[in-house]
Design a protein around this motif. Structure first.
Motif, PDB file in Angstrom:
ATOM      1  N   UNK A  61       0.850  -1.274   0.113  1.00  0.00           N
ATOM      2  CA  UNK A  61      -0.043   0.026  -0.202  1.00  0.00           C
ATOM      3  C   UNK A  61       0.742   1.252  -0.068  1.00  0.00           C
ATOM      4  N   UNK A  62       1.913   1.412   0.916  1.00  0.00           N
ATOM      5  CA  UNK A  62       3.016   2.622   1.081  1.00  0.00           C
ATOM      6  C   UNK A  62       3.294   2.559  -0.260  1.00  0.00           C
ATOM      7  N   UNK A  63       4.229   1.462  -0.843  1.00  0.00           N
ATOM      8  CA  UNK A  63       4.700   1.487  -2.108  1.00  0.00           C
ATOM      9  C   UNK A  63       3.936   2.317  -3.352  1.00  0.00           C
ATOM     10  N   UNK A  64       2.702   1.861  -3.430  1.00  0.00           N
ATOM     11  CA  UNK A  64       1.813   2.514  -4.421  1.00  0.00           C
ATOM     12  C   UNK A  64       1.650   3.869  -4.101  1.00  0.00           C
TER      13      UNK A  64
ATOM     14  N   UNK B 252       8.686   3.723  -1.384  1.00  0.00           N
ATOM     15  CA  UNK B 252       8.832   2.887  -0.467  1.00  0.00           C
ATOM     16  C   UNK B 252       9.170   1.343  -1.083  1.00  0.00           C
ATOM     17  N   UNK B 253      10.060   0.664  -0.936  1.00  0.00           N
ATOM     18  CA  UNK B 253      10.147  -0.717  -1.521  1.00  0.00           C
ATOM     19  C   UNK B 253      10.991  -1.656  -0.788  1.00  0.00           C
ATOM     20  N   UNK B 254      10.382  -2.609  -0.389  1.00  0.00           N
ATOM     21  CA  UNK B 254      10.930  -3.698   0.591  1.00  0.00           C
ATOM     22  C   UNK B 254      12.049  -4.736  -0.279  1.00  0.00           C
ATOM     23  N   UNK B 255      11.969  -4.718  -1.729  1.00  0.00           N
ATOM     24  CA  UNK B 255      12.851  -5.309  -2.426  1.00  0.00           C
ATOM     25  C   UNK B 255      13.964  -4.784  -3.005  1.00  0.00           C
ATOM     26  N   UNK B 256      14.487  -3.748  -2.457  1.00  0.00           N
ATOM     27  CA  UNK B 256      15.508  -2.778  -2.978  1.00  0.00           C
ATOM     28  C   UNK B 256      16.785  -3.459  -2.576  1.00  0.00           C
ATOM     29  N   UNK B 257      17.122  -4.632  -1.904  1.00  0.00           N
ATOM     30  CA  UNK B 257      18.448  -5.192  -1.698  1.00  0.00           C
ATOM     31  C   UNK B 257      19.404  -4.908  -2.476  1.00  0.00           C
ATOM     32  N   UNK B 258      19.303  -5.293  -3.854  1.00  0.00           N
ATOM     33  CA  UNK B 258      20.374  -5.371  -4.856  1.00  0.00           C
ATOM     34  C   UNK B 258      20.768  -3.983  -4.861  1.00  0.00           C
ATOM     35  N   UNK B 259      20.142  -2.738  -4.752  1.00  0.00           N
ATOM     36  CA  UNK B 259      20.353  -1.570  -5.043  1.00  0.00           C
ATOM     37  C   UNK B 259      21.377  -1.015  -3.948  1.00  0.00           C
ATOM     38  N   UNK B 260      20.962  -1.636  -2.531  1.00  0.00           N
ATOM     39  CA  UNK B 260      21.363  -1.099  -1.417  1.00  0.00           C
ATOM     40  C   UNK B 260      22.760  -1.657  -1.298  1.00  0.00           C
TER      41      UNK B 260
END
Length: 292
Positions: free
Chosen positions: A86-89, A95-103
């Motif tokens: 919901x917050x992502x949209x 807000x994105x919980x899948x950002x591991x590769x970028x971090x």
């Protein structure tokens, strides 16, 4: 004031940080050992569901999967994942919980060496991340759209933990309390002085610190996100640890801190991160649109 009330204080370590709980017991009948045990039990359960550091947790088991079949998940994890979506949209992808590769790419992960990423590296990392592109969130299931998708809940899990500790206290009949985990908090009722809980917001300064403002909080979650401590400099340019999922790069605007009040600590936690990535101008525009 509540004459004769007893103040209960609890603290400890959880989720890679500390927790602090202050509660008011007007009856003086709450067993402190039982209250401490309830707090620890609530935190242990959240860790078992959402800790990326526990290889046996629900989210770690999901991350370890390489197939694209859906996985049944607990009611609690499903609630957090739906809130994250919901917050992502609503935050237009900030807000994105899948950002591991970028971090990891920029060196802000657990073992990374901080460095400036190239356009090609950013594009490759973005292809492996993105909530909508890599996940399907169901009512009680979680599914990968990419076999290498990874979910990290550090920007929403602590807030949810604070909420769950609050529920544990309420099960003991405590309605006046403040729960804080790593700076994310939920406050209910009144403090021992009979006023809303007085929460200090830190000045966004790397060295001087101090209190910028004090907010009375009752019946809300509150969280802050800051851009003034975790960064690196290269070739005279400053790179923040806060990476915009849309660009794949550290934020470049001048907003140094964002503080959010929300209906619970879980949403305050997520929105504080989103708001700081958005920056003051766009952040306030979205806050107004969503009545934050």
């Amino acid at each position: 004031c509540k004459p004769g009330a007893k103040t209960l204080d609890f603290s400890g370590l959880t989720m890679g940080t500390s927790y602090n709980v202050v509660a008011v017991d007007p009856t003086r009948k709450v067993n402190e050992a039982e209250a401490k045990a309830q707090i620890e039990s609530a935190l242990a359960l959240v860790n078992k569901q959402m800790s990326n550091w526990d290889s046996t947790s629900e989210i770690s088991r999901f991350n370890a999967k390489t197939d694209l079949g859906s996985m049944g998940i607990s009611t609690d994890l499903a609630k957090v994942m739906r809130a994250a979506e919901d917050v992502h949209i609503a935050s237009e992808g900030r807000f994105d919980t899948t950002m591991g590769p970028l971090i990891e790419l920029w060196g802000f992960g657990a073992n990374g060496a901080k460095h400036m990423a190239s356009d090609a590296e950013i594009a490759a990392a973005q292809a492996r991340s993105g909530h909508g592109a890599t996940l399907n969130v169901g009512a009680s299931t979680l599914q990968k759209r990419r076999s290498d998708a990874q979910v990290y809940l550090s920007a929403i899990g602590k807030g949810y933990g604070a909420d769950q500790v609050g529920r544990a206290l309420e099960s003991l009949g405590i309605t006046d309390y403040m729960v804080e985990i790593g700076g994310d908090l939920y406050a209910s009722g009144m403090n021992p002085a009979g006023t809303p809980w007085q929460i200090g917001i830190e000045k966004p300064a790397a060295l001087s610190g101090g209190v910028l403002d004090v907010v009375g909080v009752s019946g809300y979650g509150l969280a802050s996100s800051g851009d003034y401590r975790n960064y690196f400099e290269q070739d005279g340019e400053r790179f923040s640890h806060l990476i915009d999922p849309v660009t794949g790069r550290p934020i470049t605007h001048k907003t140094a801190s964002a503080t959010v009040l929300a209906e619970n600590a879980m949403l305050a936690d997520a929105w504080a991160t989103a708001m700081l990535i958005l920056g003051r101008e766009k952040g306030l525009e979205i806050a107004k649109a969503h009545d934050l």
